[in-house]
Design a protein around this motif. Sequence first.
Motif, PDB file in Angstrom:
ATOM      1  N   VAL A 155       0.859  -1.166  -0.042  1.00  0.00           N
ATOM      2  CA  VAL A 155       0.131  -0.132  -0.116  1.00  0.00           C
ATOM      3  C   VAL A 155       0.922   0.970  -0.010  1.00  0.00           C
ATOM      4  O   VAL A 155       1.804   1.508   0.980  1.00  0.00           O
ATOM      5  N   ASP A 156       0.736   2.167  -1.131  1.00  0.00           N
ATOM      6  CA  ASP A 156       1.588   3.254  -1.326  1.00  0.00           C
ATOM      7  C   ASP A 156       0.853   4.401  -0.830  1.00  0.00           C
ATOM      8  O   ASP A 156      -0.486   4.522  -1.225  1.00  0.00           O
ATOM      9  N   LEU A 157       1.316   5.365  -0.134  1.00  0.00           N
ATOM     10  CA  LEU A 157       0.622   6.520   0.636  1.00  0.00           C
ATOM     11  C   LEU A 157       1.179   8.059  -0.253  1.00  0.00           C
ATOM     12  O   LEU A 157       2.228   7.990  -0.407  1.00  0.00           O
ATOM     13  N   ASN A 158       0.287   8.713  -0.392  1.00  0.00           N
ATOM     14  CA  ASN A 158       0.303  10.006  -0.946  1.00  0.00           C
ATOM     15  C   ASN A 158      -0.462  10.834  -0.126  1.00  0.00           C
ATOM     16  O   ASN A 158      -1.589  11.053  -0.156  1.00  0.00           O
ATOM     17  N   THR A 159       0.321  11.989   0.607  1.00  0.00           N
ATOM     18  CA  THR A 159      -0.315  12.776   1.245  1.00  0.00           C
ATOM     19  C   THR A 159      -0.001  14.329   0.916  1.00  0.00           C
ATOM     20  O   THR A 159       1.003  14.560   0.507  1.00  0.00           O
ATOM     21  N   SER A 160      -1.082  14.969   0.740  1.00  0.00           N
ATOM     22  CA  SER A 160      -0.768  16.425   0.613  1.00  0.00           C
ATOM     23  C   SER A 160      -1.686  17.139   1.424  1.00  0.00           C
ATOM     24  O   SER A 160      -2.400  16.878   2.420  1.00  0.00           O
ATOM     25  N   TYR A 161      -1.280  18.677   1.510  1.00  0.00           N
ATOM     26  CA  TYR A 161      -1.750  19.522   2.515  1.00  0.00           C
ATOM     27  C   TYR A 161      -2.510  20.631   2.096  1.00  0.00           C
ATOM     28  O   TYR A 161      -2.618  21.244   1.099  1.00  0.00           O
TER      29      TYR A 161
END
Length: 228
Positions: A155-161
């Motif tokens: 599972v790959d995570l991409n977090t943006s703000y």
Amino acid sequence: MPERQFVKYTFLKVDPAWRRLDAEERAIHKREFLAACEDFSSERLLRAFSLVGTRGDADLLLLTQATNLERIHEFHVVLSQSGLMGWAETPYSFLAMTKPSEYSDESRLEVRPQHSKYLFVYPFVKTREWYGVDPKERWRIMQEHIRVGKEYPDVDLNTSYSFGLDDQEFVVAFEGDEPAVFLDLVQRLRTTESSLFTKRDTPTFTCIAMSVERALNALDGATVGVTA
């Protein structure tokens, strides 16, 4: 070094009456929509996902990324000129930016799509108490959170703000090929100390990755007809 990026998650819901239009008229609407997407994606990231069968309040997700907000604005202006958008609404829309993480050395200055089968997206808000915790203590708490995530390497995570840009503080987007694995990860994360500081992490969207053309076809079960 990569530039920081604006990231936009646009969810669309099509009026059921659109499906009762003549097939050729629907095909024209889809070709116009597809042309706008192809123009934007020629130089920037654009990914399409279908939510048909996974949500009742959204049918399609467009994930777009650009180094300036004006380009994302222009894309949506052009998109709104397509016939399909005359029959669609936007029940959810999340705007965010990338930035380096406070808790990891891993670069997060751009969304890095892995082209997995599924994308799991939700807006995220921390409690105000979280920001009053000593920075060293926040770092300690987040290391457990990161450690649990690494137990699920598929599972790959991409977090943006989104601070100050939109209603949420973060937009969290996980990619993976097995929904069951993601389910187990989220359940496991509920047991971590960082979960105590979660104020909101809904609505949650399970999105099926596909080309724009296939996502459009899923709206009415018909083909686009002619390539844009």
